[in-house]
Design a protein around this motif. Structure first.
Motif, PDB file in Angstrom:
ATOM      1  N   ILE A 123       0.440  -0.900   0.045  1.00 11.46           N
ATOM      2  CA  ILE A 123      -0.297   0.206   0.191  1.00 11.46           C
ATOM      3  C   ILE A 123       0.452   1.669   0.454  1.00 11.46           C
ATOM      4  CG2 ILE A 123      -0.310   0.273   2.707  1.00 11.46           C
ATOM      5  CD1 ILE A 123      -3.404   0.870   1.609  1.00 11.46           C
ATOM      6  N   GLY A 124       2.253   1.280   0.430  1.00 12.99           N
ATOM      7  CA  GLY A 124       3.206   1.669   0.401  1.00 12.99           C
ATOM      8  C   GLY A 124       3.431   2.939  -0.896  1.00 12.99           C
ATOM      9  N   MET A 125       3.175   2.443  -2.283  1.00  7.50           N
ATOM     10  CA  MET A 125       3.258   2.106  -3.569  1.00  7.50           C
ATOM     11  C   MET A 125       2.145   3.113  -4.156  1.00  7.50           C
ATOM     12  SD  MET A 125       6.324   1.333  -3.577  1.00  7.50           S
ATOM     13  CE  MET A 125       6.169   1.731  -5.912  1.00  7.50           C
ATOM     14  N   LEU A 126       0.748   3.383  -3.440  1.00  5.91           N
ATOM     15  CA  LEU A 126      -0.231   4.288  -3.732  1.00  5.91           C
ATOM     16  C   LEU A 126      -0.516   5.108  -3.728  1.00  5.91           C
ATOM     17  CD1 LEU A 126      -0.933   1.107  -5.458  1.00  5.91           C
ATOM     18  CD2 LEU A 126      -3.413   1.774  -4.572  1.00  5.91           C
ATOM     19  N   PRO A 127      -0.145   6.216  -5.043  1.00  6.00           N
ATOM     20  CA  PRO A 127      -0.454   7.741  -5.155  1.00  6.00           C
ATOM     21  C   PRO A 127      -1.693   8.220  -5.544  1.00  6.00           C
ATOM     22  CG  PRO A 127       0.673   7.068  -7.232  1.00  6.00           C
ATOM     23  CD  PRO A 127       0.410   5.918  -6.285  1.00  6.00           C
ATOM     24  N   SER A 128      -2.709   8.953  -5.265  1.00  7.82           N
ATOM     25  CA  SER A 128      -4.048   9.503  -6.048  1.00  7.82           C
ATOM     26  C   SER A 128      -3.571  11.031  -5.976  1.00  7.82           C
ATOM     27  CB  SER A 128      -4.974   9.030  -5.269  1.00  7.82           C
ATOM     28  OG  SER A 128      -5.408   9.769  -3.449  1.00  7.82           O
ATOM     29  N   ALA A 129      -4.841  11.374  -7.011  1.00  8.72           N
ATOM     30  CA  ALA A 129      -4.921  13.332  -6.920  1.00  8.72           C
ATOM     31  C   ALA A 129      -5.958  12.531  -7.053  1.00  8.72           C
ATOM     32  CB  ALA A 129      -4.476  13.025  -8.568  1.00  8.72           C
ATOM     33  N   SER A 130      -6.579  14.057  -6.461  1.00  7.62           N
ATOM     34  CA  SER A 130      -8.201  14.022  -6.249  1.00  7.62           C
ATOM     35  C   SER A 130      -8.971  15.304  -7.125  1.00  7.62           C
ATOM     36  CB  SER A 130      -8.822  13.892  -4.591  1.00  7.62           C
ATOM     37  OG  SER A 130      -9.097  13.206  -3.660  1.00  7.62           O
ATOM     38  N   GLY A 176     -11.234  17.730  -9.562  1.00  8.13           N
ATOM     39  CA  GLY A 176     -12.995  17.913  -9.838  1.00  8.13           C
ATOM     40  C   GLY A 176     -13.452  19.632  -9.313  1.00  8.13           C
ATOM     41  N   GLY A 177     -12.679  20.637  -8.520  1.00 10.57           N
ATOM     42  CA  GLY A 177     -12.227  21.781  -8.250  1.00 10.57           C
ATOM     43  C   GLY A 177     -11.403  22.332  -8.994  1.00 10.57           C
ATOM     44  N   LYS A 178     -11.130  23.961  -8.636  1.00  9.89           N
ATOM     45  CA  LYS A 178     -10.069  25.082  -9.179  1.00  9.89           C
ATOM     46  C   LYS A 178      -8.438  24.533  -8.019  1.00  9.89           C
ATOM     47  CE  LYS A 178      -9.875  29.493  -7.116  1.00  9.89           C
ATOM     48  NZ  LYS A 178      -8.316  28.881  -6.722  1.00  9.89           N
ATOM     49  N   VAL A 179      -8.480  23.774  -7.107  1.00 11.58           N
ATOM     50  CA  VAL A 179      -7.496  22.980  -6.583  1.00 11.58           C
ATOM     51  C   VAL A 179      -7.109  21.622  -6.192  1.00 11.58           C
ATOM     52  CG1 VAL A 179      -5.829  23.078  -3.955  1.00 11.58           C
ATOM     53  CG2 VAL A 179      -7.721  24.989  -5.276  1.00 11.58           C
ATOM     54  N   GLY A 180      -6.314  20.724  -6.809  1.00  8.95           N
ATOM     55  CA  GLY A 180      -6.734  19.395  -7.135  1.00  8.95           C
ATOM     56  C   GLY A 180      -5.857  19.208  -5.512  1.00  8.95           C
ATOM     57  N   MET A 181      -6.021  18.188  -5.136  1.00  9.46           N
ATOM     58  CA  MET A 181      -5.679  17.945  -4.215  1.00  9.46           C
ATOM     59  C   MET A 181      -5.021  16.454  -4.241  1.00  9.46           C
ATOM     60  SD  MET A 181      -6.960  17.707   0.298  1.00  9.46           S
ATOM     61  CE  MET A 181      -7.670  16.036   0.595  1.00  9.46           C
ATOM     62  N   TYR A 182      -3.732  16.098  -3.652  1.00 10.22           N
ATOM     63  CA  TYR A 182      -2.862  15.055  -3.803  1.00 10.22           C
ATOM     64  C   TYR A 182      -2.499  13.708  -2.322  1.00 10.22           C
ATOM     65  CZ  TYR A 182      -3.172  17.439  -8.322  1.00 10.22           C
ATOM     66  OH  TYR A 182      -3.131  17.328  -9.520  1.00 10.22           O
ATOM     67  N   GLU A 183      -3.048  13.371  -2.477  1.00 15.90           N
ATOM     68  CA  GLU A 183      -2.998  12.062  -1.249  1.00 15.90           C
ATOM     69  C   GLU A 183      -2.246  10.568  -1.826  1.00 15.90           C
ATOM     70  OE1 GLU A 183      -6.595  11.046   0.527  1.00 15.90           O
ATOM     71  OE2 GLU A 183      -8.008  13.154  -0.981  1.00 15.90           O
ATOM     72  N   PRO A 184      -0.890  10.220  -0.800  1.00 14.30           N
ATOM     73  CA  PRO A 184      -0.695   8.786  -0.714  1.00 14.30           C
ATOM     74  C   PRO A 184      -1.862   7.801  -0.467  1.00 14.30           C
ATOM     75  CG  PRO A 184       0.247  10.168   0.849  1.00 14.30           C
ATOM     76  CD  PRO A 184      -0.500  10.802   0.400  1.00 14.30           C
ATOM     77  N   VAL A 185      -2.450   6.803  -0.699  1.00 17.75           N
ATOM     78  CA  VAL A 185      -3.557   5.831  -0.696  1.00 17.75           C
ATOM     79  C   VAL A 185      -3.488   5.372   0.343  1.00 17.75           C
ATOM     80  CG1 VAL A 185      -4.753   4.303  -1.087  1.00 17.75           C
ATOM     81  CG2 VAL A 185      -4.006   5.631  -3.194  1.00 17.75           C
ATOM     82  N   HIS A 186      -2.069   5.021   1.294  1.00 20.92           N
ATOM     83  CA  HIS A 186      -2.089   4.478   2.485  1.00 20.92           C
ATOM     84  C   HIS A 186      -2.885   5.730   3.912  1.00 20.92           C
ATOM     85  CE1 HIS A 186       1.153   7.028   3.388  1.00 20.92           C
ATOM     86  NE2 HIS A 186       1.983   6.399   2.028  1.00 20.92           N
ATOM     87  N   ILE A 212       6.000   9.712  -2.610  1.00 22.93           N
ATOM     88  CA  ILE A 212       7.172  10.925  -3.560  1.00 22.93           C
ATOM     89  C   ILE A 212       6.588  10.442  -5.197  1.00 22.93           C
ATOM     90  CG2 ILE A 212       8.906  10.198  -5.416  1.00 22.93           C
ATOM     91  CD1 ILE A 212      10.125   9.873  -2.556  1.00 22.93           C
ATOM     92  N   LEU A 213       5.380   9.413  -5.368  1.00 15.81           N
ATOM     93  CA  LEU A 213       4.344   9.413  -6.448  1.00 15.81           C
ATOM     94  C   LEU A 213       3.654  10.629  -6.692  1.00 15.81           C
ATOM     95  CD1 LEU A 213       4.738   4.830  -6.723  1.00 15.81           C
ATOM     96  CD2 LEU A 213       6.100   6.911  -8.770  1.00 15.81           C
ATOM     97  N   THR A 214       2.994  10.751  -5.605  1.00 15.76           N
ATOM     98  CA  THR A 214       1.632  11.448  -5.621  1.00 15.76           C
ATOM     99  C   THR A 214       2.709  13.099  -5.816  1.00 15.76           C
ATOM    100  OG1 THR A 214       0.734  10.380  -3.221  1.00 15.76           O
ATOM    101  CG2 THR A 214      -0.232  12.351  -3.858  1.00 15.76           C
ATOM    102  N   VAL A 215       3.825  13.173  -5.420  1.00 20.65           N
ATOM    103  CA  VAL A 215       3.912  14.816  -5.760  1.00 20.65           C
ATOM    104  C   VAL A 215       4.063  14.354  -7.356  1.00 20.65           C
ATOM    105  CG1 VAL A 215       5.851  15.790  -5.357  1.00 20.65           C
ATOM    106  CG2 VAL A 215       5.016  14.781  -3.587  1.00 20.65           C
ATOM    107  N   ALA A 216       4.665  14.192  -7.871  1.00 18.23           N
ATOM    108  CA  ALA A 216       4.610  13.556  -9.203  1.00 18.23           C
ATOM    109  C   ALA A 216       3.059  13.958 -10.090  1.00 18.23           C
ATOM    110  CB  ALA A 216       4.772  11.948  -9.917  1.00 18.23           C
ATOM    111  N   LEU A 217       2.001  12.633 -10.140  1.00 19.28           N
ATOM    112  CA  LEU A 217       0.784  13.547  -9.787  1.00 19.28           C
ATOM    113  C   LEU A 217       0.172  14.406  -9.992  1.00 19.28           C
ATOM    114  CD1 LEU A 217      -1.236  10.251  -8.715  1.00 19.28           C
ATOM    115  CD2 LEU A 217      -0.218  11.082 -10.841  1.00 19.28           C
ATOM    116  N   MET A 218       1.142  15.538  -8.799  1.00 19.23           N
ATOM    117  CA  MET A 218       0.667  16.919  -8.456  1.00 19.23           C
ATOM    118  C   MET A 218       1.214  17.967  -9.633  1.00 19.23           C
ATOM    119  SD  MET A 218       1.067  19.499  -5.726  1.00 19.23           S
ATOM    120  CE  MET A 218       3.505  19.105  -6.212  1.00 19.23           C
ATOM    121  N   LEU A 219       2.945  16.999 -10.150  1.00 15.07           N
ATOM    122  CA  LEU A 219       3.737  17.739 -11.327  1.00 15.07           C
ATOM    123  C   LEU A 219       2.863  17.945 -12.633  1.00 15.07           C
ATOM    124  CD1 LEU A 219       7.528  17.394  -9.671  1.00 15.07           C
ATOM    125  CD2 LEU A 219       5.596  19.165  -9.738  1.00 15.07           C
ATOM    126  N   ARG A 220       1.977  16.722 -13.205  1.00 17.11           N
ATOM    127  CA  ARG A 220       1.686  16.480 -13.819  1.00 17.11           C
ATOM    128  C   ARG A 220      -0.179  16.940 -14.086  1.00 17.11           C
ATOM    129  NH1 ARG A 220       1.694  10.911 -13.960  1.00 17.11           N
ATOM    130  NH2 ARG A 220       4.103  10.952 -15.264  1.00 17.11           N
TER     131      ARG A 220
END
Ligand SMILES: NC(=O)c1ccc[n+]([C@@H]2O[C@H](COP(=O)([O-])OP(=O)(O)OC[C@H]3O[C@@H](n4cnc5c(N)ncnc54)[C@H](O)[C@@H]3O)[C@@H](O)[C@H]2O)c1
Ligand SMILES: CC(C)[C@H](C(=O)O)[C@@H](O)C(=O)O
Length: 607
Positions: free
Chosen positions: A242-249, A251-261, A279-287
């Motif tokens: 579970i320590g491998m899963l990133p996520s991007a939330s 839908g609104g003006k501001v995105g929120m990026y949360e590791p799943v764990h 770390i992968l969550t930060v990558a999602l945010m940059l993208r």
């Protein structure tokens, strides 16, 4: 943060970061899981990275003020109805999953979880007491057509960018609200022009089973808030942890990026948590929020390369804190010196796969207090029997030529090199711990108007630069110069020139800038060609500065594993000449990392 800053360094962008406290820490400090100030800060940002919150300490609190409320409130207040949870197996981790490698190999799916509706937010909810004293707890699972339509669109759009297949997951055989879910998802596909996307519907219980039976059948899974929560945790194990899963939330003006764990309270303070999801969550945010796709790709590749370099033990990935790979011991030699200390740090950072570590000293007992390693590790004096029952012994001497060769090898492969003229400017650290201590003492003495004492160096080194290193050889060159020439010669049979001028010892503490004049033959490379070749190297090997005129600095390379290359210019004083400015961390890159990387390759390819 370190990853974000480093990505900014390399890709030439700056992100201003402000921190706000939420969850349990906010309850402790302010009596509420989310203060108005932090909510306002989140709303005024371009993106939010969320650390996990919650833990047994706050579990007894009323639901309205539990840590997790901050998370739910942020999602709702920021309008983040779509939570994207990519579940991708990094190939080196196929063995790390508790499932068979042949089942998980090739797993690459995306869970699109509805995030601001469903049973999490439906009204009424609560716990009431009946007249006879019986307690009654209830929540309401409610979805409206607009809520289902918008999440369905997100899933169909995502599928178009992937393999064109959506699986909608519900419990339509029992729950009316999810029967509505099924109908609306189908209508969006049929009536909103998503006919090119394949759609099927699967009941959640079957989906849970199919995920571990044959995960490759899935491309995009779209589902409700609660089913998404559960299925994504299950899917995490397809990736090893579970320590491998990133996520991007989104839908609104501001995105929120949360590791799943979550906050992993069972391993708090044990230095076992896997940081890669964050770390992968930060990558999602940059993208998604900063249009820095190249930086995001680079971070994801770096994660892959770290995993490739030394597959961590599955237990450690999952936070169980075991080490494996080599069922035995690993011993750095000379481990209390400056290189040895750096090597121990690198071994720990890279989760070097041995059962136990120890340290050898070449001679004599360890000076008291000289070992500051945590946890404490045994130190032994090296003798004739030391190698018995030892699987890996790591030796290292500083190699000034290593960073230079990292930059030159790809150029040699591309075009050939006939002559290299090197000026090296080396740090005091190359001469070891005592030399660094002497630099410190002399600097302090000079600031206090005291006499300086010279023991390690023939001259004052603080605020000075000594234009030779090591002792002189009969031919007038120094041993140190020979250390630059010899490895370069063995790397190619061609002839190399002597270092010129003789390498001076500069007063910088840690770093070893090298300046290289290079002429190659027979293919002509322009400065642009050289830049392009070096840019293709993995970021963990070499980094070129973003602009042709930027010179990489010593401070930039401190503590980093990359060789930094900049000021790439054509040198018109010779035919086909190129000038480069190369900087690397003397201890880390030039000495300690090399031995560890060789050991990693040995384990990977020959163990
Ligand atoms: N986004 C969030 O803030 C978030 C998400 C999930 C859970 N939580 C909260 O976290 C607390 C603990 O919940 P839980 O135990 O059910 O879930 P958890 O995800 O914290 O832990 C589940 C298991 O996975 C392991 N684990 C989690 N993250 C890991 C990592 N990075 N590396 C290695 N192992 C890791 C844990 O050690 C534990 O054994 C609860 O208070 C829960 O509400 C918060
Ligand atoms: C902590 C909890 C509220 C949260 C959720 O259920 O959404 C978590 O499990 C998650 O997956 O992000």
């Amino acid at each position: 943060m370190a990853v974000l800053l480093q990505a900014g360094d390399i890709f030439d962008f700056t992100i201003d970061v402000e921190e706000g406290v939420v969850g349990g820490a906010s309850i402790d400090a302010h009596g509420t899981p989310l203060t108005d100030e932090v909510l306002a800060l989140a709303k005024s940002s371009d993106a939010v990275v969320l650390g996990a919150m919650g833990g047994p300490k706050w579990d007894g609190l009323d639901y309205s003020i539990r840590p997790e409320r901050a998370l739910l409130a942020l999602r709702q207040e920021l309008g983040l109805f779509a939570n994207l949870r990519p579940v991708k197996l990094f190939a080196p981790l196929a063995q790390a999953s508790t499932l068979k490698p042949e089942v998980v190999a090739g797993t690459d799916l995306l869970v699109v979880r509805e995030l601001t509706g469903g049973i999490y937010f439906g009204q009424p909810k609560g716990v009431t007491t009946e007249p006879d004293g019986t307690e009654r707890g209830f929540n309401t699972l409610v979805y409206t057509t607009p809520e289902i339509e918008r999440i369905a669109r997100v899933a169909f759009d995502a599928a178009r960018r992937r393999r064109g297949r959506v699986t909608s997951v519900d419990k339509a055989n029992v729950l009316e609200s999810t029967e509505l879910w099924r109908r609306v998802v189908t209508r969006v596909r049929d009536e909103e022009g998503y006919g090119d996307v394949e759609l099927d519907h699967v009941l959640v219980d079957n989906c849970a089973m199919q995920l571990i039976r044959d995960p490759r059948q899935f491309d995009v899974i779209v589902t409700t808030n609660m089913f998404g929560d559960i299925l994504s945790d299950e899917a995490a194990m397809l990736t090893g942890s579970i320590g491998m899963l990133p996520s991007a939330s989104l839908g609104g003006k501001v995105g929120m990026y949360e590791p799943v764990h979550g906050s992993a309270p069972d391993i708090t303070g044990q230095d076992k948590a896997n940081p890669l999801a964050t770390i992968l969550t930060v990558a999602l945010m940059l993208r998604h929020s900063f249009d820095q796709g190249a930086a995001a790709d680079c971070i994801e590749q770096a994660v892959e390369r770290v995993l490739e370099a030394g597959p961590p033990h599955p237990g450690h990935l999952r936070g169980e804190g075991q080490r494996g790979g080599v069922q035995g011991d690993g011993f750095p030699v000379g481990a209390t010196g400056a290189v040895g200390e750096e090597m121990r740090k690198i071994l720990a950072e890279r989760l070097f796969p041995v059962d136990t570590f120890g340290c050898w000293l070449p001679s004599g007992p360890p000076a008291s207090g000289s070992l500051s390693v945590r946890p404490q590790i045994p130190v032994e004096v090296l003798d004739d029997d030391s190698f018995e029952d030892i699987d890996i012994a790591l030796f290292s001497r500083a190699r000034r030529s290593v960073p230079m060769l990292v930059a030159l090898k790809p150029l040699y492969d591309a075009a050939g090199i006939t002559r290299i003229v090197v000026s090296t400017y080396q740090s005091v650290s190359g001469a070891g711990r005592r030399a660094m201590e002497e630099l410190g003492k002399q600097t302090a003495a000079l600031f206090n108007s005291q006499e300086v004492e010279c023991e390690q160096f023939p001259h004052q080194i603080a605020f000075n630069c000594i234009p030779h290193i090591d002792s002189f050889l009969p031919d007038g060159y120094t041993k140190e110069g020979e250390m630059v020439r010899r490895p370069a010669r063995s790397w190619t049979t061609r002839k190399f020139a002597s270092p010129s001028p003789p390498p001076p010892r500069a007063r910088a503490r840690l770093l070893q800038p090298l300046r290289i004049h290079q002429r190659r033959d027979p293919t002509k490379l322009s400065a642009g060609d050289v830049r392009a070749i070096l840019r293709r190297l993995p970021a963990c090997c070499s980094r070129t500065t973003p602009r042709a005129t930027t010179t990489p600095l010593a401070t930039q390379a401190t503590g980093r594993t990359s060789t930094y290359v900049g000021r790439i210019r054509e040198d018109d004083s010779v035919e086909n000449g190129i000038n480069l400015w190369v900087v690397a961390d003397n201890l880390r890159k030039g000495a300690a990392l090399n031995a560890v990387q060789i050991a990693e390759i040995l384990i990977r390819d020959y163990h």
